[in-house]
Design an enzyme around this catalytic site. Structure first.
Site, PDB file in Angstrom:
ATOM      1  N   LYS A   1       0.066   4.489  -0.006  1.00 20.47           N
ATOM      2  CA  LYS A   1      -0.518   5.415   0.288  1.00 20.47           C
ATOM      3  C   LYS A   1      -0.282   6.538  -0.351  1.00 20.47           C
ATOM      4  CE  LYS A   1      -0.259   3.266   4.830  1.00 20.47           C
ATOM      5  NZ  LYS A   1      -0.022   3.653   6.390  1.00 20.47           N
TER       6      LYS A   1
ATOM      7  N   GLY B   1       2.547   3.545  14.635  1.00 21.09           N
ATOM      8  CA  GLY B   1       3.064   4.963  14.981  1.00 21.09           C
ATOM      9  C   GLY B   1       2.965   5.317  16.181  1.00 21.09           C
TER      10      GLY B   1
ATOM     11  N   GLU C   1      -5.441  -4.616  10.931  1.00 18.28           N
ATOM     12  CA  GLU C   1      -4.527  -3.442  11.129  1.00 18.28           C
ATOM     13  C   GLU C   1      -4.773  -3.241  12.643  1.00 18.28           C
ATOM     14  OE1 GLU C   1      -4.430   0.124   8.400  1.00 18.28           O
ATOM     15  OE2 GLU C   1      -6.655  -0.513   8.596  1.00 18.28           O
TER      16      GLU C   1
ATOM     17  N   HIS D   1      -9.454   1.086   5.045  1.00 15.77           N
ATOM     18  CA  HIS D   1      -8.345   1.310   5.475  1.00 15.77           C
ATOM     19  C   HIS D   1      -8.564   2.087   6.969  1.00 15.77           C
ATOM     20  CE1 HIS D   1      -4.139   2.369   6.463  1.00 15.77           C
ATOM     21  NE2 HIS D   1      -3.665   1.295   5.897  1.00 15.77           N
TER      22      HIS D   1
ATOM     23  N   SER E   1       3.059  -3.385  11.360  1.00 14.16           N
ATOM     24  CA  SER E   1       4.332  -2.895  10.717  1.00 14.16           C
ATOM     25  C   SER E   1       5.219  -4.232  10.395  1.00 14.16           C
ATOM     26  CB  SER E   1       5.307  -2.052  11.854  1.00 14.16           C
ATOM     27  OG  SER E   1       4.643  -1.038  12.190  1.00 14.16           O
TER      28      SER E   1
ATOM     29  N   ASN F   1       0.815  -1.222   0.015  1.00 12.97           N
ATOM     30  CA  ASN F   1       0.270   0.179  -0.116  1.00 12.97           C
ATOM     31  C   ASN F   1       0.949   1.153   0.064  1.00 12.97           C
ATOM     32  OD1 ASN F   1      -1.852   2.047   0.476  1.00 12.97           O
ATOM     33  ND2 ASN F   1      -2.143   1.551   2.607  1.00 12.97           N
TER      34      ASN F   1
ATOM     35  N   GLU G   1      -7.167   4.682   7.966  1.00 17.72           N
ATOM     36  CA  GLU G   1      -6.714   6.033   7.641  1.00 17.72           C
ATOM     37  C   GLU G   1      -8.018   6.695   7.151  1.00 17.72           C
ATOM     38  OE1 GLU G   1      -1.980   5.211   7.381  1.00 17.72           O
ATOM     39  OE2 GLU G   1      -3.170   5.677   5.348  1.00 17.72           O
TER      40      GLU G   1
END
Length: 251
Positions: free
Chosen positions: A11, A174, A168, A96, A214, A9, A98
Site C-alpha cells: 500500500k 478495519g 477481499e 483493490h 486480515s 501489498n 481501496e
C-alpha cells in the site's frame, strides 16, 4: 494444477530506502528455503526498479499496486502498464477495494486495465469483494458475481487463465468484525463455481483464488487448509519480513 500464492501489498507505506531494505530482508529470508507457494511483493511505483535490482526474481516475484487504464498520453501522474513492465515487475494488483472506494474505479475502467496488463505480460491480481451493507443484506454472492462478470467474463478462456483472483471481505477489514475461515471458504467456492459456469471445470480448477482479509501468521494455516483458498493477498503483515514469512511458511 493451480498455484498457491502469497502476495504482499505494501500500500502507501515505506520510503524508497525503507522499501529496498524490506525487500532485501524478504529476499534474505527466502534463501535456502523452498516455499510451497509463489511469493510476491507488490510495492509502490517509486520502488519497483530499485527493488527489482536487489531481489532474486527466480524466488521472489515483484508487482505494482495498480496501473493506468491508458497505454500512454497526457494523463499527468498516471503510471501505465508498459511503464510497470519496464521496471522488471511481472504482477499488478487491480481492482483493490481501496481503489474502488477512494478513486471510483468501475468495472469499465478495470476492463481496460486488465487488457493493458495482459498485453504487457503482467499477471493481474484482481480483487473482488463486498462491503458491510452488502454482507448484512445477504447480497454478497450477487455483488461478487457482478464484479467478476462485468470486468472479466468477456475474456477468452486463455486470457482468463492468466489472472489471479483475490477475495477481499471489505466488511471485515478495519471494522472490528471478522470473517471466519468458513465464510472465506464459502465465498471462494462460490467464485470457483462462477468460473466453472463460464469457462468450465478445468479453468476453474486451475484459477488461484487468494484471501485478502486480515491474514496473519496466527490464522494463515487454518485459512490455507481450506480447499478453495490458494493463498493470501497480505496487507499489514507484509510490512515485516518475519510476519510475512510466517504466512509464506503456513503452507
Amino acid at each position: 494444477m493451480r498455484k498457491n500464492v502469497v502476495a504482499g501489498n505494501w500500500k502507501m507505506n515505506t520510503t524508497l530506502q525503507e522499501g529496498v531494505a524490506l525487500a532485501k530482508d524478504v529476499n534474505e529470508a527466502l534463501k535456502g528455503v523452498t516455499p510451497k507457494c509463489d511469493v510476491v511483493i507488490c510495492t509502490p511505483f517509486t520502488h519497483l526498479a530499485s527493488v527489482n535490482a536487489v531481489i532474486d526474481t527466480d524466488k521472489l516475484g515483484l508487482g505494482a499496486e495498480n496501473c493506468a487504464d491508458h497505454k500512454s498520453g497526457a494523463y499527468t501522474g498516471e503510471v501505465s502498464a508498459p511503464m510497470v513492465a519496464s521496471t522488471g515487475a511481472t504482477y499488478v494488483i487491480l481492482g483493490h477495494s481501496e481503489r474502488r472506494q477512494y478513486y471510483g474505479e468501475t468495472s469499465e475502467i478495470l476492463k481496460e486495465k486488465v487488457a493493458l496488463a495482459l498485453e504487457n505480460n503482467l499477471t493481474p491480481i484482481f480483487c473482488i469483494g463486498e462491503v458491510l451493507a452488502e454482507r448484512e443484506n445477504g447480497i454478497y454472492n450477487e455483488v461478487v458475481k457482478k464484479q467478476i462478470e462485468d470486468a472479466l467474463f468477456h475474456l477468452s478462456a486463455e486470457d482468463f487463465g492468466k489472472i489471479i483472483l483475490a477475495y477481499e471481505p471489505v466488511w471485515a477489514i478495519g471494522t472490528g468484525k471478522t470473517a471466519t475461515p468458513e465464510q472465506a471458504e464459502d465465498m471462494h467456492a462460490h467464485i470457483r463455481s462462477l468460473i466453472a459456469g463460464r469457462y468450465g471445470k478445468e479453468v476453474a480448477d486451475n484459477t488461484s483464488i487468494l484471501y485478502g482479509g486480515s491474514c496473519k501468521p496466527s490464522n494463515a494455516k487454518e485459512l490455507f487448509a481450506k480447499p478453495d483458498i490458494d493463498g493470501g493477498l497480505i496487507g499489514g503483515a507484509a510490512l515485516d519480513a518475519a510476519s510475512f514469512m510466517g504466512i509464506v511458511t503456513a503452507f
